[in-house]
Design a protein around this motif. Structure first.
Motif, short mmCIF file in Angstrom:
data_model
loop_
_atom_site.label_atom_id
_atom_site.label_comp_id
_atom_site.label_asym_id
_atom_site.label_seq_id
_atom_site.Cartn_x
_atom_site.Cartn_y
_atom_site.Cartn_z
N ARG A 142 -13.50 41.84 -25.41
CA ARG A 142 -12.75 43.03 -26.05
C ARG A 142 -11.99 43.14 -25.59
O ARG A 142 -12.10 44.41 -24.86
CB ARG A 142 -13.85 44.12 -25.56
N GLY A 143 -10.73 42.25 -26.31
CA GLY A 143 -9.50 43.10 -26.05
C GLY A 143 -8.75 42.34 -24.97
O GLY A 143 -7.53 42.93 -25.23
N ARG A 144 -9.83 42.15 -23.96
CA ARG A 144 -8.70 41.98 -22.54
C ARG A 144 -8.78 40.26 -23.22
O ARG A 144 -9.99 39.55 -22.74
CB ARG A 144 -10.04 41.88 -21.34
N PHE A 145 -8.14 39.79 -22.14
CA PHE A 145 -8.18 37.82 -21.98
C PHE A 145 -7.68 37.12 -20.96
O PHE A 145 -7.43 37.88 -19.63
CB PHE A 145 -6.38 37.50 -22.31
N THR A 146 -9.12 36.17 -20.59
CA THR A 146 -8.94 35.58 -19.40
C THR A 146 -7.73 34.66 -20.03
O THR A 146 -8.72 33.41 -20.12
CB THR A 146 -10.11 35.21 -19.17
N LEU A 147 -7.00 34.27 -18.54
CA LEU A 147 -5.67 33.48 -18.79
C LEU A 147 -6.24 32.16 -17.62
O LEU A 147 -6.56 32.73 -16.48
CB LEU A 147 -3.92 34.16 -18.72
N LEU A 148 -5.72 31.40 -17.67
CA LEU A 148 -5.49 30.54 -16.45
C LEU A 148 -3.72 30.28 -16.46
O LEU A 148 -3.41 30.26 -17.30
CB LEU A 148 -5.57 29.18 -16.36
N VAL A 149 -3.06 30.95 -15.05
CA VAL A 149 -1.40 30.86 -15.03
C VAL A 149 -1.63 29.59 -13.62
O VAL A 149 -1.98 30.31 -12.73
CB VAL A 149 -1.35 32.02 -15.19
N GLU A 150 -0.76 28.66 -14.04
CA GLU A 150 -0.55 28.05 -12.59
C GLU A 150 -1.69 28.49 -11.84
O GLU A 150 -2.33 28.33 -10.45
CB GLU A 150 0.69 28.05 -11.94
N GLY A 151 -3.14 28.20 -11.83
CA GLY A 151 -4.55 27.48 -11.41
C GLY A 151 -5.24 28.81 -11.03
O GLY A 151 -6.54 28.65 -10.61
N ARG A 152 -4.96 30.09 -11.66
CA ARG A 152 -5.43 31.42 -11.28
C ARG A 152 -5.41 31.54 -12.25
O ARG A 152 -5.07 31.61 -13.69
CB ARG A 152 -3.60 32.38 -10.97
N THR A 153 -6.69 32.46 -12.14
CA THR A 153 -7.36 33.23 -13.33
C THR A 153 -7.02 34.66 -13.25
O THR A 153 -6.66 36.02 -12.87
CB THR A 153 -8.84 33.44 -13.33
N VAL A 154 -6.10 34.55 -14.41
CA VAL A 154 -5.57 36.01 -14.65
C VAL A 154 -6.04 37.49 -15.34
O VAL A 154 -6.21 36.75 -17.11
CB VAL A 154 -3.87 35.47 -15.10
N MET A 155 -6.36 38.09 -15.82
CA MET A 155 -6.74 39.49 -17.12
C MET A 155 -5.73 39.45 -17.30
O MET A 155 -4.09 40.09 -16.66
CB MET A 155 -7.22 40.04 -16.82
N ALA A 156 -5.76 39.51 -18.68
CA ALA A 156 -4.19 40.40 -19.51
C ALA A 156 -4.76 40.66 -20.71
O ALA A 156 -5.15 41.13 -21.32
CB ALA A 156 -3.40 39.11 -19.99
N MET A 157 -3.85 41.69 -20.87
CA MET A 157 -4.01 41.85 -22.41
C MET A 157 -2.78 41.95 -23.38
O MET A 157 -1.72 41.38 -22.85
CB MET A 157 -3.67 43.95 -22.16
#
Ligand SMILES: Nc1nc2c(ncn2[C@@H]2O[C@H](COP(=O)(O)OP(=O)(O)OP(=O)(O)O)[C@@H](O)[C@H]2O)c(=O)[nH]1
Ligand SMILES: [Zn+2]
Length: 334
Positions: A43-58
């Motif tokens: 729903r328009g929210r993206f779960t990312l992996l950034v340098e091993g961390r789980t990061v939420m983004a739009m």
């Protein structure tokens, strides 16, 4: 801006620009942006992996309606700490090396990219219970070949049925395969073969309900449930009810798999014969003298594939298997 991001995007997403705006404003440089990979979308929210961390983004405003999908490599700014409640912004989407697409429906020509940058499509099929459906397999293979992914047949439940009949259908296409079964201790046998094939790849797993795909995912990613649970805790979902694909790391950094709980089939109306045959260079070569617009199908009067078979330059089984795939594009029931 580096050529890698933004400029060669597959889709057009920006509205026409007013030329009076200074270029630096139109294309801000995001030198301080971090690299991330999209793991799941909800729903328009993206779960990312950034340098091993789980990061939420739009998505940041300039991305507009640009699609961002699982597997996309992105650049993110803002709060990339991954702390509870933090939200970063995706400012750029990298070029895609492959795209697994579907037409929303064979009557609807809108293409949707399901997964970006995957290198392999694992077509999971039970040998029995449920019965294998070769039309469905054919359609999955078409999606793989068209999207630039290497196909792999994963045949489960070999304890119920011998794989030979099914394999004979796909041998002439040269599709690699692995077979798994369950033994009397209810353990899944044959995982090593699958793991070997997954190593070094980002593999999308697709299968219809009940074929044993979850069983495989749980066996090859022992903490799959925990990883999915963690993401859902961050996104606020109670459990994995999402129909979105989700990318999971294989143990020992061996590669990635993308589980696709909600994706059972592909609309293939977008697939062009010329593009599909590109996945079979040996056959493609035989079509140089085809009449303009030849689809290389069964009913083409002067197709070079027929001539190649007649001359003995092409294998008749392989040609007819290729044509079966071509025909599977337009079949809606399977
Ligand atoms: N006989 C046999 N049964 C299996 C095997 N692998 C899985 N099963 C069973 O098949 C059923 C379906 O397995 P799942 O892993 O839930 O199938 P799925 O493809 O994830 O299905 P969905 O959850 O509907 O997406 C379960 O009852 C499993 O225990 C196998 O190799 N042999
Ligand atoms: Zn032709």
């Amino acid at each position: 801006m580096s050529g890698r991001y933004g400029e060669h995007d597959v889709e057009h997403y920006e509205r026409p620009r007013r030329r009076t705006r200074p270029r630096t404003k139109e294309r801000p440089s995001y030198d301080d942006a971090a690299d991330g990979t999209v793991v799941t979308v909800d729903r328009g929210r993206f779960t990312l992996l950034v340098e091993g961390r789980t990061v939420m983004a739009m998505k940041a405003r300039p991305l507009g309606r640009k699609g961002v999908v699982v597997g996309d490599r992105v650049r993110v700014v803002g709060d990339v700490s991954g702390a509870d409640g933090s939200l970063a912004r995706i400012v750029e989407v990298g070029d895609r090396s492959t795209v697994l697409r579907r037409t929303a429906d064979d009557d609807d020509p809108v293409e949707r990219v399901l997964v970006a940058n995957a290198s392999q499509l694992v077509v999971v099929t039970a040998l029995a219970d449920p019965e294998p459906r070769s039309r469905w397999i054919d359609r999955a293979l078409v999606a793989a070949y068209d999207g630039g992914l290497a196909p792999l047949l994963c045949l489960t439940k070999a304890d119920l049925e011998d794989p030979e009949t099914l394999l004979s259908t796909y041998r002439s296409l040269g599709v690699p395969w692995v077979v798994t079964h369950r033994d009397s201790d209810r353990r899944i046998v044959g995982l090593e073969g699958l793991q070997e094939r997954l190593t070094g790849h980002t593999s999308v797993l697709i299968g219809t309900s009940g074929v044993g795909k979850s069983t495989l995912v749980n066996a090859i990613v022992p903490d799959a449930d925990r990883a999915i649970g963690h993401v859902n805790a961050v996104t606020g979902q109670g459990r994995h009810t999402s129909t979105s694909a989700m990318m999971l790391a294989l143990p020992d950094e061996a590669g990635w798999i993308v589980d696709t709980p909600g994706i059972r089939s592909f609309g293939l109306a977008h697939v062009q014969p010329e593009h599909l045959i590109g996945a079979f260079p040996d056959l493609d070569e035989m079509t140089e003298d085809c009449p303009r617009g030849c689809t290389h199908g069964d009913d083409e009067p002067e197709c070079g594939l027929d001539e190649a078979v007649a001359r003995g330059d092409a294998d008749a089984d392989r040609v007819s298997s290729f044509r079966r795939l071509l025909a599977a594009r337009s079949v809606t029931e399977y």
